[in-house]
Design an enzyme around this catalytic site. Structure first.
Site, PDB file in Angstrom:
ATOM      1  N   LYS A  46       0.870  -1.184   0.000  1.00  0.00           N
ATOM      2  CA  LYS A  46       0.000   0.000   0.000  1.00  0.00           C
ATOM      3  C   LYS A  46       0.904   1.230   0.000  1.00  0.00           C
ATOM      4  O   LYS A  46       1.749   1.386   0.887  1.00  0.00           O
ATOM      5  CB  LYS A  46      -0.883  -0.029   1.254  1.00  0.00           C
ATOM      6  CG  LYS A  46      -1.990   1.000   1.284  1.00  0.00           C
ATOM      7  CD  LYS A  46      -2.909   0.709   2.464  1.00  0.00           C
ATOM      8  CE  LYS A  46      -4.106   1.625   2.503  1.00  0.00           C
ATOM      9  NZ  LYS A  46      -5.050   1.269   3.567  1.00  0.00           N
ATOM     10  N   ASP A 139     -15.901  -0.028  10.473  1.00  0.00           N
ATOM     11  CA  ASP A 139     -16.277   0.081   9.054  1.00  0.00           C
ATOM     12  C   ASP A 139     -16.375  -1.322   8.449  1.00  0.00           C
ATOM     13  O   ASP A 139     -15.812  -1.590   7.389  1.00  0.00           O
ATOM     14  CB  ASP A 139     -15.268   0.941   8.288  1.00  0.00           C
ATOM     15  CG  ASP A 139     -15.789   1.349   6.902  1.00  0.00           C
ATOM     16  OD1 ASP A 139     -17.029   1.326   6.702  1.00  0.00           O
ATOM     17  OD2 ASP A 139     -14.976   1.679   6.022  1.00  0.00           O
ATOM     18  N   LYS A 141     -17.917  -4.175   6.424  1.00  0.00           N
ATOM     19  CA  LYS A 141     -18.829  -4.336   5.282  1.00  0.00           C
ATOM     20  C   LYS A 141     -18.186  -5.380   4.367  1.00  0.00           C
ATOM     21  O   LYS A 141     -16.969  -5.628   4.461  1.00  0.00           O
ATOM     22  CB  LYS A 141     -19.015  -3.004   4.550  1.00  0.00           C
ATOM     23  CG  LYS A 141     -17.689  -2.349   4.132  1.00  0.00           C
ATOM     24  CD  LYS A 141     -17.892  -0.979   3.525  1.00  0.00           C
ATOM     25  CE  LYS A 141     -16.552  -0.316   3.225  1.00  0.00           C
ATOM     26  NZ  LYS A 141     -16.701   1.023   2.671  1.00  0.00           N
ATOM     27  N   ASN A 144     -14.724  -4.884   2.820  1.00  0.00           N
ATOM     28  CA  ASN A 144     -13.534  -4.945   3.679  1.00  0.00           C
ATOM     29  C   ASN A 144     -13.257  -6.356   4.174  1.00  0.00           C
ATOM     30  O   ASN A 144     -12.463  -6.553   5.087  1.00  0.00           O
ATOM     31  CB  ASN A 144     -13.698  -4.004   4.885  1.00  0.00           C
ATOM     32  CG  ASN A 144     -13.496  -2.556   4.485  1.00  0.00           C
ATOM     33  OD1 ASN A 144     -12.884  -2.283   3.460  1.00  0.00           O
ATOM     34  ND2 ASN A 144     -14.014  -1.637   5.274  1.00  0.00           N
ATOM     35  N   ASP A 157      -8.659  -3.176   6.168  1.00  0.00           N
ATOM     36  CA  ASP A 157      -9.013  -1.749   6.206  1.00  0.00           C
ATOM     37  C   ASP A 157      -9.379  -1.266   7.607  1.00  0.00           C
ATOM     38  O   ASP A 157     -10.539  -1.043   7.927  1.00  0.00           O
ATOM     39  CB  ASP A 157     -10.158  -1.439   5.228  1.00  0.00           C
ATOM     40  CG  ASP A 157     -10.137   0.036   4.826  1.00  0.00           C
ATOM     41  OD1 ASP A 157      -9.395   0.803   5.470  1.00  0.00           O
ATOM     42  OD2 ASP A 157     -10.841   0.410   3.883  1.00  0.00           O
ATOM     43  N   THR A 179     -19.891   3.058   6.730  1.00  0.00           N
ATOM     44  CA  THR A 179     -20.646   3.130   5.478  1.00  0.00           C
ATOM     45  C   THR A 179     -22.130   3.100   5.822  1.00  0.00           C
ATOM     46  O   THR A 179     -22.566   2.192   6.532  1.00  0.00           O
ATOM     47  CB  THR A 179     -20.246   1.934   4.591  1.00  0.00           C
ATOM     48  OG1 THR A 179     -18.823   1.983   4.436  1.00  0.00           O
ATOM     49  CG2 THR A 179     -20.905   1.988   3.233  1.00  0.00           C
TER      50      THR A 179
END
Length: 433
Positions: A46, A139, A141, A144, A157, A179
Site C-alpha cells: 500500500k 467500518d 462491510k 472490507n 481496512d 458506510t
C-alpha cells in the site's frame, strides 16, 4: 516508521521489494503487487502519498491503521509485514490476499446458509480478537472482507478503527464513521456509542446480506434509510431458517443495550451448528497426528554449558534475539530436583482440571484445549532436559492459540500448580525469607 527508503528507483524499494502491477487504488493510496526479493514471497504494497494525506488531515488515520494492524495478528485478519517511508510516501507491506472481496461473491447471488455460516464464524472470531485487544473496526462491510486462496475470510481496512483510548469520559466513542447501510443507529445518532456493539450491528447486516443477497435497510432517500435503521425496520426473507432469523433479529436490535453480545453470538445454536473442516485449525490436526511415544530420543537430553547459560535468568541471552515485550512472552522455564515422571503427572493434573487433551512421552508433554479460543485451540508444549541426572530444566511454551490466553493460563493455573516442585536457589530463599 521502520526505515527511510530512497525514491531513486520507483520499481525497487530499499533494494528489498520489487513493485509490480497495481492491484487497486483509493483516494489516498494505491496498492501494488510486490515481491520481497530476499524471500521471494509476494506481498500487497500500500503506497500512501504523504502530501495528500497531510493536506486533508488524515495522517492520524494512517498512523492508527498501522498501529492497529501491528496489534492484531489473527488468522482471519490481514497481516502487516512492515512499514517504510520516503520523503514523499509511506509504504505498508501487507499480506497478499488473492481470493478477492467477499462482496463479489455475494454480488453473484445469496449464499447457502452453511457457506454463510463459515464466513460469519471467521468474521466473529476476528472481531472478538480485535475487541479483546481494545480495538473496534467501525467500518465492517463485505468490501472490507477479503478471501484467501483457500476461501478463508480476512478482515482488512482498519483506517477508521478506534482504540479503547479514544473513549470519552462517558466510556463511549463519538466519531460518526463507517458506510451508511452498515452503520448502527447509535453511531448515526451522534450521542456516543459502544464500539463493540456498533461492530456487532455491522456483523448483523453482513450476515443478512450473505443470506439474502441484498441489504436489510434500503431506500433511495438516505434520510428514509436512516429512519428504517433507527427503527430496526427490516424483514427476513422466507428462506431464512428460524435460527438465522432469531440471531439476525438480536444483532439488528436498534437498542444497543439489548443487542446480543459476541459471547452470546458464539454460543447461539445457529453459530454452533457445524464447525466445518476448514475451521479445524492446522494446529488441531497436527495435535491429533502427534505420536510422542514414537520419539527417537526417549532419554532425557543432557544440556550443554551454552544451554545452561542461556536458561539462567542472570545470563539470559534471549533478549538479544527477541523483540517481544516481557508480558507477551510465549515460554517459561523452571528447574526442578523432582524426577521427570513427577513433572509429567503434575502437568497431567493441570490438564485434567482445565479439560485439556494430553499426549506424552518420557521427556515431552503436549496439552491442547478442548474449547476453541480467540485464535483456535490453545496448545502448550513442555520439554524436559537434564542438567545432571537429578536436576532437570522444564521448558513450557505456546504451540498455538492466543498469547493472552496462554499467559492467563500460565499465571492462573500452571504456576500455582507447579509451585512446590520448582527449585529455587538458596540465594532466592534467603531473600524471600
Amino acid at each position: 516508521m521502520a526505515e527511510m527508503v530512497r525514491d531513486a528507483n520507483p520499481t525497487l524499494l530499499d533494494g528489498k521489494y520489487e513493485l509490480g502491477r497495481m492491484l487497486g487504488h483509493g483516494t489516498f493510496a494505491k496498492v501494488y503487487l510486490a515481491r520481497n526479493l530476499r524471500t521471494g514471497k509476494s506481498v500487497a504494497m500500500k503506497v500512501v502519498g504523504k502530501e495528500k494525506v497531510i493536506k486533508v488531515g488524515m495522517m492520524d488515520q494512517i498512523k492508527r491503521e498501522i498501529s492497529v494492524m501491528k496489534m492484531v495478528k489473527h488468522p482471519n485478519i490481514v497481516e502487516l509485514h512492515e512499514v517504510m517511508a520516503s520523503k514523499s510516501k509511506i509504504y505498508i507491506a501487507m499480506e497478499l490476499v488473492r481470493g478477492g472481496e467477499l462482496f463479489s461473491k455475494v454480488a453473484k447471488g445469496r449464499l447457502r446458509e452453511d457457506v454463510a455460516r463459515v464466513y460469519f464464524q471467521q468474521l466473529i472470531s476476528a472481531i472478538d480478537f480485535c475487541h479483546s485487544r481494545g480495538v473496534y473496526h467501525r467500518d465492517l462491510k463485505p468490501e472490507n472482507l477479503l478471501l484467501d486462496e483457500d476461501g478463508n475470510l480476512k478482515v482488512t481496512d482498519f483506517g477508521l478503527s478506534a482504540f479503547s483510548e479514544h473513549l470519552k469520559q462517558d466510556g463511549l466513542l463519538h466519531t460518526t464513521c463507517g458506510t451508511p447501510a452498515y452503520v448502527a443507529p447509535e453511531v448515526i445518532g451522534k450521542k456516543g456509542y459502544d464500539g463493540a456493539k456498533a461492530d456487532l450491528w455491522s456483523c448483523g447486516v453482513i450476515l443478512y446480506v450473505l443470506l439474502a443477497g441484498f441489504l436489510p435497510f434500503q431506500d433511495e432517500n438516505i434520510v428514509a434509510m436512516y429512519r428504517k435503521i433507527y427503527r430496526g425496520d427490516f424483514k427476513c426473507p422466507p428462506w431464512f431458517s428460524s435460527e438465522a432469523r432469531r440471531l439476525i433479529t438480536k444483532l439488528l436490535d436498534p437498542n444497543p443495550n439489548n443487542r446480543i453480545t459476541i459471547a452470546k453470538v458464539m454460543s447461539s445454536s445457529w453459530f454452533k451448528k457445524s464447525v466445518p473442516k476448514s475451521m479445524i485449525s492446522k494446529a488441531e490436526m497436527e495435535f491429533d497426528a502427534l505420536d510422542l511415544d514414537g520419539d527417537k530420543s526417549k532419554q532425557l537430553e543432557t544440556l550443554n554449558a551454552f544451554h545452561i547459560i542461556s536458561l539462567s535468568q542472570g545470563f539470559d541471552l534471549s533478549p538479544l534475539f527477541e523483540e517481544k515485550k516481557r508480558e507477551e512472552k510465549e515460554e517459561l522455564r523452571f528447574a526442578t530436583t523432582r524426577p521427570a515422571s513427577s513433572v509429567i503427572s503434575r502437568l497431567e493434573e493441570v490438564a485434567k482440571s482445565m479439560k485439556f487433551n494430553v499426549k506424552k512421552s518420557e521427556t515431552r508433554v503436549r496439552l491442547q484445549g478442548q474449547e476453541s479460543g480467540r485464535k483456535g485451540r490453545l496448545a502448550i508444549a513442555a520439554d524436559i532436559f537434564a542438567v545432571t541426572p537429578s536436576f532437570l530444566v522444564v521448558e513450557v511454551k505456546k504451540d498455538s492459540g492466543d498469547t493472552l490466553e496462554y499467559n492467563r493460563f500460565c499465571s492462573n493455573d500452571l504456576r500455582p500448580a507447579l509451585k512446590d516442585i520448582v527449585w529455587t536457589s538458596p540465594a532466592e530463599n534467603s531473600t524471600v525469607a
